[in-house]
Design a protein around this motif. Sequence first.
Motif, PDB file in Angstrom:
ATOM      1  N   TRP A  10       1.101  -1.251   0.255  1.00 24.17           N
ATOM      2  CA  TRP A  10       0.061   0.189   0.063  1.00 24.17           C
ATOM      3  C   TRP A  10       0.913   1.138   0.129  1.00 24.17           C
ATOM      4  N   SER A  38      -4.015  -0.681  -8.268  1.00 21.42           N
ATOM      5  CA  SER A  38      -5.280  -0.006  -8.146  1.00 21.42           C
ATOM      6  C   SER A  38      -5.306   1.030  -7.356  1.00 21.42           C
ATOM      7  N   ASN A  39      -6.033   2.015  -7.594  1.00 20.17           N
ATOM      8  CA  ASN A  39      -6.529   3.234  -6.722  1.00 20.17           C
ATOM      9  C   ASN A  39      -7.416   2.805  -5.650  1.00 20.17           C
ATOM     10  N   LEU A  40      -7.259   3.236  -4.226  1.00 22.80           N
ATOM     11  CA  LEU A  40      -7.887   3.023  -3.176  1.00 22.80           C
ATOM     12  C   LEU A  40      -8.819   4.336  -2.898  1.00 22.80           C
ATOM     13  N   ASP A  42      -9.214   6.121  -0.346  1.00 20.41           N
ATOM     14  CA  ASP A  42      -8.632   6.806   0.848  1.00 20.41           C
ATOM     15  C   ASP A  42      -6.954   7.514   0.100  1.00 20.41           C
ATOM     16  N   ARG A  44      -4.551   5.910  -1.329  1.00 22.04           N
ATOM     17  CA  ARG A  44      -3.465   5.407  -1.544  1.00 22.04           C
ATOM     18  C   ARG A  44      -3.330   4.380  -2.960  1.00 22.04           C
ATOM     19  N   GLU A  46      -3.058   0.323  -4.146  1.00 22.05           N
ATOM     20  CA  GLU A  46      -2.624  -0.783  -3.762  1.00 22.05           C
ATOM     21  C   GLU A  46      -2.149  -1.482  -4.843  1.00 22.05           C
TER      22      GLU A  46
END
Length: 92
Positions: A10, A38-40, A42, A44, A46
């Motif tokens: 992360w 992948s975009n999270l 929040d 961040r 991943e």
Amino acid sequence: MSDNVRLTAWVRGQVQGVGFRWWTRSRALEIGLLGYASNLADGRVEVVAEGPRQDCERLLEHLRAGDPPGRVEGVTDLWGEARDSYEGFVVR
């Protein structure tokens, strides 16, 4: 029995909207890893990568100390057994 591992990382900082996932994909493909970035929600990114441990460690080093677009403030990593469920390395 596979000698491969799974790295889940992360990445926090200014890593969305700057091409970071595509940069990560390029590094992972150069190394020969499978997985995704992948975009999270929040802010961040991943990164899940599978392959030989030394190759995953190489990608982790790129994430921590490479020259990615944006700004990486920190990386948290988790190691596990590979699930061999990916084809290629994709951006989600």
